[in-house]
Design a protein around this motif. Sequence first.
Motif, short mmCIF file in Angstrom:
data_model
loop_
_atom_site.label_atom_id
_atom_site.label_comp_id
_atom_site.label_asym_id
_atom_site.label_seq_id
_atom_site.Cartn_x
_atom_site.Cartn_y
_atom_site.Cartn_z
N THR A 521 0.93 -1.22 -0.13
CA THR A 521 -0.13 0.16 -0.03
C THR A 521 1.01 1.01 0.06
N LYS A 522 0.52 1.96 -0.91
CA LYS A 522 1.34 3.38 -0.76
C LYS A 522 0.50 4.79 -0.94
N THR A 523 0.90 5.87 -0.28
CA THR A 523 0.32 6.90 -0.09
C THR A 523 0.87 7.84 -0.58
N PHE A 524 0.14 8.95 -1.32
CA PHE A 524 0.89 10.06 -2.11
C PHE A 524 -0.07 11.44 -1.59
N GLN A 525 0.51 12.34 -1.52
CA GLN A 525 0.06 13.67 -1.03
C GLN A 525 -0.36 14.49 -2.42
N VAL A 526 -1.38 14.86 -2.52
CA VAL A 526 -1.79 15.83 -3.73
C VAL A 526 -1.64 17.34 -3.61
N GLU A 527 -0.82 17.93 -4.22
CA GLU A 527 -0.26 19.39 -4.00
C GLU A 527 -1.11 20.15 -4.50
N GLN A 528 -2.01 20.12 -5.73
CA GLN A 528 -2.89 20.82 -6.32
C GLN A 528 -4.28 20.24 -6.96
N ASN A 529 -5.40 21.04 -7.23
CA ASN A 529 -6.31 20.42 -7.86
C ASN A 529 -5.88 19.67 -9.14
N CYS A 530 -6.33 18.57 -9.58
CA CYS A 530 -6.02 17.84 -10.63
C CYS A 530 -6.97 16.52 -10.93
N VAL A 531 -6.56 15.58 -11.82
CA VAL A 531 -7.47 14.60 -12.11
C VAL A 531 -6.62 13.31 -12.12
N LEU A 532 -6.82 12.20 -11.26
CA LEU A 532 -6.09 11.04 -11.33
C LEU A 532 -6.45 10.03 -12.62
N HIS A 533 -5.67 9.79 -13.43
CA HIS A 533 -6.00 8.69 -14.49
C HIS A 533 -5.17 7.42 -14.48
#
Length: 621
Positions: A521-533
């Motif tokens: 399991t890996k966790t990533f922090q989102v820095e700005q509004n975007c879309v995950l594809h």
Amino acid sequence: MTSQRSVSCGLDFSCAANLNECLVYAHDSKYDFICVPLVHPLFKREFISGAATNRLGPFTRPDLILSSSDWNNLIIAKFSPFINVDSTNPIIRRNSEETLNQELSLASHFGLSGVTLQLKHGINKNVNLARIISDKISNNNSNFQVWVQVPMENPIRQTYSYRTEDCLVDENPWEWWNAFRTICDYNKRLGIALIVSHDVPEMEEIDKWLGEPVRCLILPTTIFLTNKKGYPVLSKAHQAIVKKFVALEVQFILTGATRYQSISYYHNYLDYLWKGCQNDGTIEKFARGYEDYLQCPLQPLMDNLESQTYEIFEKDPVKYREYQSATYEAIKAFISKKEKRKIIIMVVGAGRGPLVTASINAAEMANQEVKIYAVEKNPNAVITLQALQRDIWKDKVTVVSCDMRDWNPPEKADIIVSELLGSFGDNELSPECLDNVMKFLQDDGINIPQSYTSYIAPIHSSKLYNEVRQLRDKDKHPLAHFETPYVVHFQNKYDIANPKPLFTFKHPNTDSVTDNSRYETKTFQVEQNCVLHGFSGYFTAILFENITLSIEPSTYSTDMFSWFPIFFPIKEPIQLKAGDEIVVHFWRRCDSKKVWYEWCLSKPIPISIHNSTGRSSTIGL
């Protein structure tokens, strides 16, 4: 410089009284196309009510003034600026709808390749516009692209803010575009004409546009500076923007009045800048034409590779040099601790022999006698190995035509060398192959590579999402292609976060029980509004001690092209907000006949497991 591609640049006209004169002027000034209003503002019509309801005569110029080829190649049409199909006034809205449909029909009749329109300010100001455009471009009778003009920075302020229920909400132009294309269901004929602003946003914001279908940059003449020789140039900040988008093969549209003797000066400068930004390095030359192209990963264990495939990879200037260095260091390590004797090297999965040659070279560098076994299962490649053994290698090499897992060698190896790595490290089943040959290795023997680790990172790429969505296979479920990993030379993408290590395999494997299944399991922090594809995948390999190979961006082995990264798509794009956490789960699963990957999210929203039980994608043993 003659081999470099020239810039593609268009000239914007606010009005075109004589279309042919505009084209001649643009052509003489070196521009490739022009951007003009489809209908002259004086010919505005009112369909519902108003003074122009019953106007007689044609509402614009006829198609006969240009050939079909010129309409198609030289004209980008602008829609009438007064169109406001999202107006709260029903008369304005209905008039605008009629006008827009009339102009869309005209663009189709002229056979234009592209039309352009501007988004209104605000996420909710373009919903009806999106419906009408989506309607038109979903119709197979219309072939034009729609370039949506979006400012890089909000023209009202650098960040447009408003209050809703006493809560401050930030809104920037990317949000307008994101809402618009989502309502249009990511239609592949939608592109962006990005208006470059005087004030340059933070580079992180600009990077997000790299994951979008930016077709052109609109450059106002007012952003240009004048250099000491009296010619137009861009500031270093604006040059940096242009440089970022050169890789996407964008076009440019110059808009505004010239401040110089000739408007061609702007074109000359942009062409100079464009050519100076082109990267013609080893990887760029090798990968040209393969940008964002989905390829199924090789399965060399199941399929015998073709001669052309071997030939391409044998040209890599880095991989075999590093393998030779690793083998040389491994031989030296043996020399220092053993009595003088021949060192036994087994090259398993020898292909057409480049690792055999590298091992011989390493031995000569170390002034050490070696005996090499070249083991290869592909009978066609074995023909090449046997020819090389007869003509060049002589008695230094014994060729073995056999699957390494079925071989029973006459003696044990001091060094085992293999290149069974895939774009994700273990995806060509190196662990399964090497586990079966480690019994050939002396207790103090060395395996090259010693270990390898896969990496993943979340990415935003409208292009790749649409590429996967277009795949069709009558024997598969429509969503099966979203459960399949692809090898891709990434170009049109935004990295949401840096890669993190996932699965590691070591050889020799010292575990008491051999188990190549994995779950992380890996966790990533989102820095700005975007879309995950989806997720990009990479690997790093330790060949021997400090000698490594890597396609992971932060440690990439410069000029190496044997591996493109891998892409794990997800079935539906996920809207992300700054501060969100992405929690992704990855499995490597195995049974007696195959290996496969499964993946899903638990945050920011749970999504179903992709490729459960290997139903869409497996790697055959």
